[in-house]
Design a protein around this motif. Structure first.
Motif, PDB file in Angstrom:
ATOM      1  N   HIS A   1       0.839  -1.190   0.000  1.00  0.00           N
ATOM      2  CA  HIS A   1       0.000   0.000   0.000  1.00  0.00           C
ATOM      3  C   HIS A   1       0.878   1.245   0.000  1.00  0.00           C
ATOM      4  O   HIS A   1       1.755   1.393   0.855  1.00  0.00           O
ATOM      5  CB  HIS A   1      -0.934   0.010   1.221  1.00  0.00           C
ATOM      6  N   GLU A   2       0.630   2.087  -0.974  1.00  0.00           N
ATOM      7  CA  GLU A   2       1.449   3.290  -1.125  1.00  0.00           C
ATOM      8  C   GLU A   2       1.070   4.311  -0.051  1.00  0.00           C
ATOM      9  O   GLU A   2      -0.125   4.554   0.192  1.00  0.00           O
ATOM     10  CB  GLU A   2       1.215   3.894  -2.511  1.00  0.00           C
TER      11      GLU A   2
ATOM     12  N   ALA B   1       0.760   0.739 -13.768  1.00  0.00           N
ATOM     13  CA  ALA B   1      -0.505   0.143 -13.318  1.00  0.00           C
ATOM     14  C   ALA B   1      -0.446  -1.375 -13.442  1.00  0.00           C
ATOM     15  O   ALA B   1      -0.974  -2.095 -12.605  1.00  0.00           O
ATOM     16  CB  ALA B   1      -1.661   0.691 -14.137  1.00  0.00           C
ATOM     17  N   PHE B   2       0.214  -1.834 -14.495  1.00  0.00           N
ATOM     18  CA  PHE B   2       0.360  -3.278 -14.683  1.00  0.00           C
ATOM     19  C   PHE B   2       1.716  -3.554 -15.305  1.00  0.00           C
ATOM     20  O   PHE B   2       2.198  -2.781 -16.127  1.00  0.00           O
ATOM     21  CB  PHE B   2      -0.743  -3.825 -15.602  1.00  0.00           C
ATOM     22  N   GLY B   3       2.329  -4.630 -14.893  1.00  0.00           N
ATOM     23  CA  GLY B   3       3.595  -4.996 -15.503  1.00  0.00           C
ATOM     24  C   GLY B   3       3.930  -6.444 -15.212  1.00  0.00           C
ATOM     25  O   GLY B   3       3.396  -7.035 -14.276  1.00  0.00           O
ATOM     26  N   HIS B   4       4.761  -7.005 -16.053  1.00  0.00           N
ATOM     27  CA  HIS B   4       5.267  -8.351 -15.752  1.00  0.00           C
ATOM     28  C   HIS B   4       6.683  -8.497 -16.250  1.00  0.00           C
ATOM     29  O   HIS B   4       7.133  -7.755 -17.142  1.00  0.00           O
ATOM     30  CB  HIS B   4       4.370  -9.455 -16.327  1.00  0.00           C
TER      31      HIS B   4
ATOM     32  N   TYR C   1      -1.364  -2.595  -9.886  1.00  0.00           N
ATOM     33  CA  TYR C   1      -1.355  -1.450  -8.973  1.00  0.00           C
ATOM     34  C   TYR C   1      -2.557  -0.563  -9.263  1.00  0.00           C
ATOM     35  O   TYR C   1      -2.836  -0.234 -10.429  1.00  0.00           O
ATOM     36  CB  TYR C   1      -0.037  -0.706  -9.207  1.00  0.00           C
ATOM     37  N   ASP C   2      -3.284  -0.213  -8.207  1.00  0.00           N
ATOM     38  CA  ASP C   2      -4.419   0.689  -8.351  1.00  0.00           C
ATOM     39  C   ASP C   2      -3.977   2.072  -7.887  1.00  0.00           C
ATOM     40  O   ASP C   2      -3.852   2.321  -6.680  1.00  0.00           O
ATOM     41  CB  ASP C   2      -5.598   0.176  -7.520  1.00  0.00           C
TER      42      ASP C   2
ATOM     43  N   PHE D   1      -3.222   0.695  -3.556  1.00  0.00           N
ATOM     44  CA  PHE D   1      -2.953  -0.721  -3.286  1.00  0.00           C
ATOM     45  C   PHE D   1      -2.290  -1.378  -4.494  1.00  0.00           C
ATOM     46  O   PHE D   1      -2.570  -1.021  -5.643  1.00  0.00           O
ATOM     47  CB  PHE D   1      -4.247  -1.468  -2.960  1.00  0.00           C
ATOM     48  N   ALA D   2      -1.435  -2.347  -4.212  1.00  0.00           N
ATOM     49  CA  ALA D   2      -0.774  -3.084  -5.292  1.00  0.00           C
ATOM     50  C   ALA D   2      -0.624  -4.536  -4.875  1.00  0.00           C
ATOM     51  O   ALA D   2      -0.560  -4.840  -3.675  1.00  0.00           O
ATOM     52  CB  ALA D   2       0.597  -2.484  -5.581  1.00  0.00           C
TER      53      ALA D   2
END
Lengths: 318, 368
Positions: B88-89, B121-124, B155-156, B161-162
């Motif tokens: 959580h950021e 926001a999204f990664g892999h 990640y939102d 939150f992530a």
């Protein structure tokens, strides 16, 4: 020993934890321990820690363990059992014994003579290639098939590379060795299959789960068929020995199920183990686990098997 | 065997070997297609199972710590990943993430927080290949954090939150790669929903003792299949925090009605003791009406959150009763969120406190 309350069916336990020093020698030692205390016709369940190391990926050899065990004790020819795992990625394996966690251990549960064991072996692989001769093999690593780099030969049969850049199989393939008469029509039951666990692109080799193939052996590439796996489970398990049949009283059914047959790995829509549980013919207590290698009698002698489900039924005579 | 016969036999052998291999390839192709279809089905099944499980977890957890742990358990079970973390950021320090929960990390040292700049926001990342490609430093940092180079990050940005998941080397990694992105998104969406649900309940928790009960309106007769239910036109909608805080003050949900829509979903209406008629349940944030596909879940919500043990009346789509309640829907009252909130304020109830975290807007909270 929760499952065995009556002394007439309770097995005696023999254990060695020397697999890290050599599977063959550990098998010999286990065989000697059993030989000294048990009759040669006793039913035995052999369980062992499958994983030698995760990185690099090295597994204990059921073939060598069994070879040593059988050399010392004739009763081991009808052994059933399996290799223990903690997860589908083969990261670890251990045995909880007498309040201790043991690694690199093998144990034999030897039943009293009044107990008999029957096995039903369920298969899932069919051949998808012509016969290929193993022309160079060291241990479990096959370097050449028909005189050519083994990996090249295998990949000729596939539409995509066998392994990813980390040398892990991108798909599950096995090599099958046909037992019995080579040129007769065969069924899936006639094959001993070995899973290809890794490949070396530089050397052009493929490494099998067990080191029991040999130079000159004729093998075929085998592919897992989920539909066949489920059909066989439905059709064969119903034929498991039933209560009172032949004066025997089954008291335990143990399903030793290759981890690769779990739906997450095999791609089947339903769990094959659920199918087995559903079609069991009676309410005999049923226990199961996912294994690395299964061990069961085939053609009069126990072999390590890959990609099979072994349903063992333990019965009390009389 | 003479030479011409031997040559013919060898040709025939080669022919049959080739045919055998071609048939094997055909068999593989058919099977691969079958496996592809099965994988798709499994992907939807897994996602659906995870969604249902998380829906239950986030709908019942008492606090973020227990929710995060349960969410991670479900994620690991369904995605066959080896490790997972919920982060959580911090609101006062962009890029600084507190690690709320970690699973499968017994062999690595889990830090309480980490600085992760330029979080996408999204990664892999698999085998050194990253998506998106321009944030190598970020992937290096998360890889170090979770101790793996096979990872998926979701990640939102609105809530901070992530979720970070790491695959394992081995056969299970295939499943992780195939399904991990969808499942991590589902898990994050549910987690954020659960977070807002807990936030929405805070006013009730902050009330030190039961004060005066809200004014009770004269009770109307219990609804039946024949009576036409009356809508509270002044305040046609309601949210969970109002129910929770009013029940804490001595109010009660007296009647419950459910509209059975033609599409197989159910809308929930309650008649509180402090209202003049039925009011439609909205989601935590009030963006839409609360809709259920599963009657058992609806029942659980009514019995626990609304503390209503009485009967529940179901009205069929198209019935007069259905039509009498239908105008409460937010779609027909586009601005009723504001109206409902201001009407609620007028009753003197405690409003939602200012929330120290960023607001969420990107997740679907309306999937019960």
């Amino acid at each position: 020993m929760v499952a065995f309350l009556a002394p007439e069916i309770s097995p005696k336990l023999q254990c060695v934890d020397l697999l890290a020093h050599g599977d063959l020698e550990a098998g010999h030692q286990l065989g000697r321990l059993v030989r000294d205390q048990h009759a040669s016709d006793a039913a035995v369940l052999l369980l062992y820690d499958s994983v030698l190391s995760f990185q690099p990926r090295r597994l204990h050899s059921a073939g060598h363990l069994l070879q040593g065990f059988q050399a010392e004790w004739p009763g081991a020819m009808a052994t059933m059992g399996g290799g223990l795992l903690t997860d589908l990625n083969l990261t670890d394996g251990w045995i909880l014994l007498n309040g201790e966690v043991k690694r690199h251990a093998a144990l034999a549960l030897v039943f009293p003579r009044s107990v008999t064991a029957d096995a039903i072996i369920l298969r899932a692989a069919r051949p998808i290639s012509s016969l290929m001769r193993v022309t160079h093999i060291v241990g479990a690593e096959i370097f050449t098939l028909d005189g050519r780099r083994a990996l090249d030969v295998v990949e000729e049969h596939l539409d995509a590379p066998l392994t990813d850049t980390a040398s892990h199989p991108s798909r599950i393939m096995t090599l099958g060795l046909k037992l019995g008469e080579q040129w007769e029509s065969g069924t899936p039951d006639d094959y001993v299959n070995r899973l290809i666990v890794t490949a070396d692109r530089e050397k052009g080799s493929v490494t099998l789960f067990e080191p029991d193939f040999y130079e000159g052996a004729l093998v075929q590439l085998m592919q897992n068929d989920p539909a066949m796996m489920l059909d066989m489970a439905r059709n064969r398990v119903a034929a498991a020995p039933m209560r009172c049949e032949g004066g025997r009283q089954p008291f335990l059914r143990l399903y030793i199920d290759c981890a690769g047959r779990a739906s997450a790995m095999s791609g089947a829509l339903v769990e094959e183990a659920d199918v087995v549980a559903e079609v069991l013919p009676d309410d005999t207590p049923f226990l199961g686990f996912y294994s690395g290698v299964e061990i069961a009698p085939l053609c009069g002698r126990s072999h390590p098997l890959d990609w099979t489900g072994v349903l063992a039924t333990y019965s009390r005579v009389g | 065997m003479n030479t011409p016969v031997r040559a013919a036999a060898e040709k025939e052998l080669i022919y049959y070997r080739r045919m055998c291999n071609e048939l094997g390839k055909d068999l593989q192709r058919v099977q691969e297609e079958n496996e592809r279809l099965v994988r798709e089905v499994r992907r939807y099944q897994s996602q659906s199972r995870l969604d249902r499980e998380l829906s239950h977890v986030t709908g019942t957890a008492a606090d973020m710590a227990s929710m995060a742990t349960l969410v991670l358990d479900a994620v690991i079970e369904h995605s066959l990943c080896a490790r997972a973390m919920i982060l959580h950021e911090r609101a006062d320090h962009a890029g600084c993430f507190n690690i709320l929960a970690a699973a499968g990390c017994r062999d690595i040292l889990v830090k309480p927080s980490a600085t992760l700049d330029a979080a996408p926001a999204f990664g892999h990342s698999f085998e050194g290949e990253h998506f998106p490609a321009g944030v190598a430093a970020f992937f290096k940092a998360v890889g170090k954090l979770i101790g793996s180079t096979h990872l998926i990050w979701n990640y939102d940005d609105d809530s901070g939150f992530a979720i970070l998941m790491a695959g394992a080397l081995g056969p299970g990694d295939v499943m992780f790669r195939q399904q991990g992105d969808d499942l991590s998104y589902t898990a994050l969406a549910r987690l954020v929903d659960g977070y807002w649900r807990l936030q929405a309940r805070q006013p009730a928790n902050e009330i030190p003792e039961i004060s005066e009960p809200p004014p009770c309106i004269e009770a109307s007769p219990a609804p039946s299949q024949d009576t036409i239910p009356r809508l509270d036109r002044a305040r046609p909608t309601i949210r969970e925090y109002e129910i929770a805080s009013s029940i804490a003050k001595g109010g009660a949900i007296e009647q419950v009605a459910v509209l059975m829509r033609d599409d197989g979903e159910y809308e929930l209406f309650v008649r509180p003791s402090w209202s003049t008629g039925f009011r439609q349940m909205l989601t935590f944030r009030g963006h839409a009406e609360k809709v259920y596909k599963d009657v058992n879940r609806l029942l659980g919500y009514v019995r626990t959150a609304c503390r209503h043990d009485g009967s529940i009346v179901f009205y069929a789509g198209g019935s007069k009763q259905f039509e009498a309640l239908k105008p409460a829907a937010p779609t027909s009252l586009p601005d009723d969120r504001t109206r409902e909130a201001s009407a609620y304020d007028a009753t003197g109830a405690t409003d939602v406190p200012s929330i120290p975290f960023k607001r969420s807007g990107g997740t679907d909270e309306n999937r019960s």
